[in-house]
Write an enzyme that holds these catalytic residues in place. Structure first.
Site, short mmCIF file in Angstrom:
data_model
loop_
_atom_site.label_atom_id
_atom_site.label_comp_id
_atom_site.label_asym_id
_atom_site.label_seq_id
_atom_site.Cartn_x
_atom_site.Cartn_y
_atom_site.Cartn_z
N ARG A 163 0.77 -1.29 -0.02
CA ARG A 163 -0.21 -0.02 0.02
C ARG A 163 0.82 1.09 0.05
NH1 ARG A 163 -4.31 0.20 4.62
NH2 ARG A 163 -2.80 0.65 5.87
N LYS B 241 -2.59 6.78 1.60
CA LYS B 241 -2.56 6.94 2.82
C LYS B 241 -1.84 8.36 3.04
CE LYS B 241 -2.77 4.35 7.08
NZ LYS B 241 -4.18 4.41 7.63
N GLU C 145 -16.43 6.22 3.73
CA GLU C 145 -15.87 5.66 4.60
C GLU C 145 -15.93 6.78 5.94
OE1 GLU C 145 -11.82 4.77 4.88
OE2 GLU C 145 -11.22 6.19 3.33
C1 LIG Z 1 -5.21 3.62 7.66
C2 LIG Z 1 -6.53 3.92 7.18
C3 LIG Z 1 -7.66 2.99 7.11
C4 LIG Z 1 -7.70 1.44 7.98
O1 LIG Z 1 -6.64 0.94 7.05
P1 LIG Z 1 -5.97 -0.48 7.96
O2 LIG Z 1 -4.87 -0.90 6.91
O3 LIG Z 1 -7.10 -1.50 8.22
O4 LIG Z 1 -5.45 0.11 9.42
C5 LIG Z 1 -9.03 3.32 6.56
N1 LIG Z 1 -9.16 4.49 5.96
C6 LIG Z 1 -8.25 5.33 6.35
C7 LIG Z 1 -8.67 6.74 5.81
C8 LIG Z 1 -7.16 4.97 6.85
O5 LIG Z 1 -6.10 6.22 6.65
#
Ligand SMILES: *Cc1c(COP(=O)(O)O)cnc(C)c1O
Length: 340
Positions: free
Chosen positions: A80, A183, A219
């Site tokens: 990722r 991210k 989300e």
């Molecule tokens: C990090 C994150 C998540 C959760 O991802 P995981 O890999 O399950 O920890 C979900 N949404 C956003 C916006 C994030 O930054």
């Protein structure tokens, strides 16, 4: 080191002994460096400070009842971060370098890994930043990749429990063709107003709709959404949400448990039909949703009228943490033992 009250440390920041670093210069990664400094020396003109060339990751190391320390799906975090690097034009950290640094930093900070019984864990925060001093807008030539760790407390202090969420229609955190699927800190900067607003109203977190049509669930601020109905696990398909490793794992576990799994657009009205709903991410695994309020329509979508997490969410949660803690067989090969 003074005694740490593991069960009550919360989700903050406690400095630890070491972090690991690696520098990208002249088109290649250097050697892994171990540092006991908790600060970095950075040009005031570094691109990360001005133009947001910053990406991060989040994963945990678990001290397990068998005495071993495991990390969960770190190759997924590496992949990722590579996707994020492509998204904001930074060099990719190779998976082998990422996983080597994860192992090193966990082993170096072994005595900061909380005991199993406390429910606390060691959180790992990989961070990649552009460091070249320049004022012109273009990608940096130099980068710094760091992984630091900090112990974090149990997410559910009073046990696995439900909380209320609220839909925001006044703010977007990301655009359909923007950076929502990466991210990067910029998405979080964009979410802070809505997040503050939601907290002020007594909600756990804000929920975003798709920015273009405002019709579909995206989300919440830092966690993916899933709903359960008719023996089906449903989670949004959207270009503006972050692909969560937890969600990906829950989809697999749901399938293992015999549920159907659907990734598709979820119109907000469909919330009415879900029997259970949750927010998922590394921090909480699953944060079961009591209800989602939509102040604009005055609707309240209630998933847990008795305030208790639903049976399928509970099973999925148990199953996933049992794998993370080495309690159940890891049939998908998700964990890596870092300390025997
Ligand atoms: C990090 C994150 C998540 C959760 O991802 P995981 O890999 O399950 O920890 C979900 N949404 C956003 C916006 C994030 O930054």
């Amino acid at each position: 080191m003074k005694e740490i009250d593991w069960a009550n440390i919360g989700f903050g920041y406690i400095p630890t002994d070491y972090n690991v670093r690696c520098v990208w210069r002249d088109g290649k990664w250097g050697e892994i460096e171990v540092s006991s400094e908790t600060t970095i020396n950075l040009s005031i003109a570094a691109t990360c400070l001005h133009y947001g060339q910053e990406a991060f990751e989040g994963l945990k190391a678990y001290r397990c009842p068998d005495g071993k320390v495991r990390v969960f799906r770190m190759e997924e975090n590496a992949a990722r971060l590579q996707a994020t690097s492509r998204g904001i034009v930074m060099p990719e950290v190779p998976t082998e370098l990422f996983t080597e640094m994860v192992k090193r930093v966990v082993r170096l900070n072994e005595h900061f890994i909380p005991p199993y019984e406390s429910g606390a864990t060691l959180y790992l925060r990989p961070l990649l930043i552009g460091t070249t001093a320049q004022v012109g807008v273009h990608p940096a030539k130099d980068y710094l990749f760091i992984i630091f760790v900090t112990p974090v407390g149990p997410y559910f202090k009073g046990g696995f429990s439900t909380t209320p969420y609220v839909v925001t229609r006044d703010y977007d955190r990301s655009a359909p063709l923007g950076t929502g699927c990466y991210k990067v800190g910029g998405n979080y900067a964009a979410s802070l107003r809505a997040n503050t607003w939601a907290h002020e109203q007594g909600y756990s977190c804000e929920f975003y709709l798709d920015a273009k049509e405002k019709k579909y669930i995206d989300e919440c601020g830092a966690a993916n959404f899933f709903g359960i109905k008719d023996n089906t696990y449903v989670t949004p398909l959207s270009t503006s949400i972050l692909p969560s490793v937890t969600n990906k794992s829950l989809m697999q576990l749901a399938a293992d448990l015999g549920l159907k799994v659907e990734r598709r657009q979820i119109p907000i009205e469909e919330l009415e039909t879900f029997e259970e709903a949750g927010a998922c991410g590394t921090a909480a695994v699953i944060s079961p949703i009591e209800r989602i309020d939509d102040p604009e329509t005055g609707k309240s979508y209630v998933f847990a009228p008795d305030g208790k997490p639903g049976p399928i969410s509970t099973r999925l949660y148990q199953k996933l943490i049992n794998i993370q803690y080495g309690i159940e067989p890891d049939v998908h090969n998700w964990t890596t033992v870092v300390i025997e």
